[in-house]
Design a protein around this motif. Structure first.
Motif, PDB file in Angstrom:
ATOM      1  N   GLN A   1     -17.542  -9.677  17.465  1.00  0.00           N
ATOM      2  CA  GLN A   1     -17.807 -10.302  18.001  1.00  0.00           C
ATOM      3  C   GLN A   1     -17.295 -11.380  17.641  1.00  0.00           C
ATOM      4  N   CYS A   2     -16.489 -12.148  16.785  1.00  0.00           N
ATOM      5  CA  CYS A   2     -16.811 -13.189  16.212  1.00  0.00           C
ATOM      6  C   CYS A   2     -14.799 -13.751  15.322  1.00  0.00           C
ATOM      7  N   LYS A   3     -13.838 -12.915  16.780  1.00  0.00           N
ATOM      8  CA  LYS A   3     -12.835 -12.651  15.966  1.00  0.00           C
ATOM      9  C   LYS A   3     -12.249 -14.531  16.363  1.00  0.00           C
ATOM     10  N   TYR A   4     -12.987 -15.532  16.575  1.00  0.00           N
ATOM     11  CA  TYR A   4     -11.986 -16.682  16.105  1.00  0.00           C
ATOM     12  C   TYR A   4     -11.937 -17.972  15.309  1.00  0.00           C
ATOM     13  N   VAL A   5     -13.252 -16.463  14.235  1.00  0.00           N
ATOM     14  CA  VAL A   5     -14.003 -17.144  12.729  1.00  0.00           C
ATOM     15  C   VAL A   5     -12.966 -17.843  12.312  1.00  0.00           C
TER      16      VAL A   5
ATOM     17  N   ALA B   1     -11.706  -4.467   8.755  1.00  0.00           N
ATOM     18  CA  ALA B   1     -12.003  -4.901  10.535  1.00  0.00           C
ATOM     19  C   ALA B   1     -11.629  -6.587  10.261  1.00  0.00           C
ATOM     20  N   LEU B   2     -11.654  -7.191   9.234  1.00  0.00           N
ATOM     21  CA  LEU B   2     -11.728  -8.845   9.259  1.00  0.00           C
ATOM     22  C   LEU B   2     -10.140  -9.591   9.483  1.00  0.00           C
ATOM     23  N   ALA B   3      -8.919  -8.168   8.779  1.00  0.00           N
ATOM     24  CA  ALA B   3      -7.653  -8.476   9.281  1.00  0.00           C
ATOM     25  C   ALA B   3      -7.371  -8.063  10.172  1.00  0.00           C
ATOM     26  N   GLN B   4      -7.727  -6.784  10.384  1.00  0.00           N
ATOM     27  CA  GLN B   4      -7.655  -6.457  12.264  1.00  0.00           C
ATOM     28  C   GLN B   4      -7.861  -7.486  13.011  1.00  0.00           C
TER      29      GLN B   4
ATOM     30  N   ARG C   1      -7.462 -13.310  13.160  1.00  0.00           N
ATOM     31  CA  ARG C   1      -6.792 -13.295  13.395  1.00  0.00           C
ATOM     32  C   ARG C   1      -6.461 -14.950  12.077  1.00  0.00           C
ATOM     33  N   ASN C   2      -7.520 -15.255  13.013  1.00  0.00           N
ATOM     34  CA  ASN C   2      -7.662 -17.348  12.932  1.00  0.00           C
ATOM     35  C   ASN C   2      -8.677 -17.811  11.424  1.00  0.00           C
ATOM     36  N   LEU C   3      -8.620 -16.489  10.589  1.00  0.00           N
ATOM     37  CA  LEU C   3      -9.177 -16.832   9.034  1.00  0.00           C
ATOM     38  C   LEU C   3      -8.523 -17.331   8.341  1.00  0.00           C
ATOM     39  N   ARG C   4      -8.884 -18.077   7.317  1.00  0.00           N
ATOM     40  CA  ARG C   4      -8.545 -19.030   6.623  1.00  0.00           C
ATOM     41  C   ARG C   4      -8.862 -18.980   5.228  1.00  0.00           C
ATOM     42  N   SER C   5     -10.158 -18.890   5.367  1.00  0.00           N
ATOM     43  CA  SER C   5     -10.936 -18.968   3.859  1.00  0.00           C
ATOM     44  C   SER C   5     -12.262 -18.382   4.237  1.00  0.00           C
ATOM     45  N   LEU C   6     -11.803 -17.407   2.760  1.00  0.00           N
ATOM     46  CA  LEU C   6     -12.832 -16.127   3.202  1.00  0.00           C
ATOM     47  C   LEU C   6     -13.319 -15.881   1.646  1.00  0.00           C
ATOM     48  N   CYS C   7     -14.750 -15.758   1.505  1.00  0.00           N
ATOM     49  CA  CYS C   7     -14.963 -15.579   0.020  1.00  0.00           C
ATOM     50  C   CYS C   7     -15.731 -14.895   0.163  1.00  0.00           C
ATOM     51  N   LEU C   8     -15.189 -13.545  -0.893  1.00  0.00           N
ATOM     52  CA  LEU C   8     -15.619 -12.475  -1.451  1.00  0.00           C
ATOM     53  C   LEU C   8     -16.379 -12.191  -3.209  1.00  0.00           C
ATOM     54  N   LYS C   9     -16.341 -12.620  -3.915  1.00  0.00           N
ATOM     55  CA  LYS C   9     -17.072 -13.355  -5.465  1.00  0.00           C
ATOM     56  C   LYS C   9     -18.346 -12.676  -4.811  1.00  0.00           C
TER      57      LYS C   9
END
Length: 93
Positions: A47-51, A69-72, A75-83
């Protein structure tokens, strides 16, 4: 910002992010949301492809399926916190 959203339900979060108005979200923060899991993140990724920024710190039910799912989809994702999630480090390499 849905941080520390302990009273929210999985279905409530899914309903919120199923709306077309969420498509334009650029920044989303979930911190220690105990009901957040791969199923919800997969839906959000669709739903939020431009996040551009996504914070999932402390969401222990978030795992490797979410990262795929996020990688696929995001495409604009620049910062991802998975801690503090269940994502395995070796899967990120």
């Amino acid at each position: 910002d849905l941080s520390l959203c302990r009273a929210g339900t999985k279905e409530g979060i899914k309903r919120f992010f199923s709306k077309k108005s969420c498509m334009g979200f650029r920044e989303i923060a979930f911190v220690s949301v105990i009901v957040l899991d791969d199923e919800v993140i997969e839906m959000i990724a669709e739903q939020c492809k431009y996040v551009e920024k996504l914070h999932l710190g402390g969401c222990k039910l978030v795992g490797d399926r979410s990262v795929r799912a996020l990688a696929q989809n995001c495409r604009n994702l620049r910062s991802l916190c998975l801690k503090g999630t269940s994502v395995e480090d070796e899967k990120l390499l």
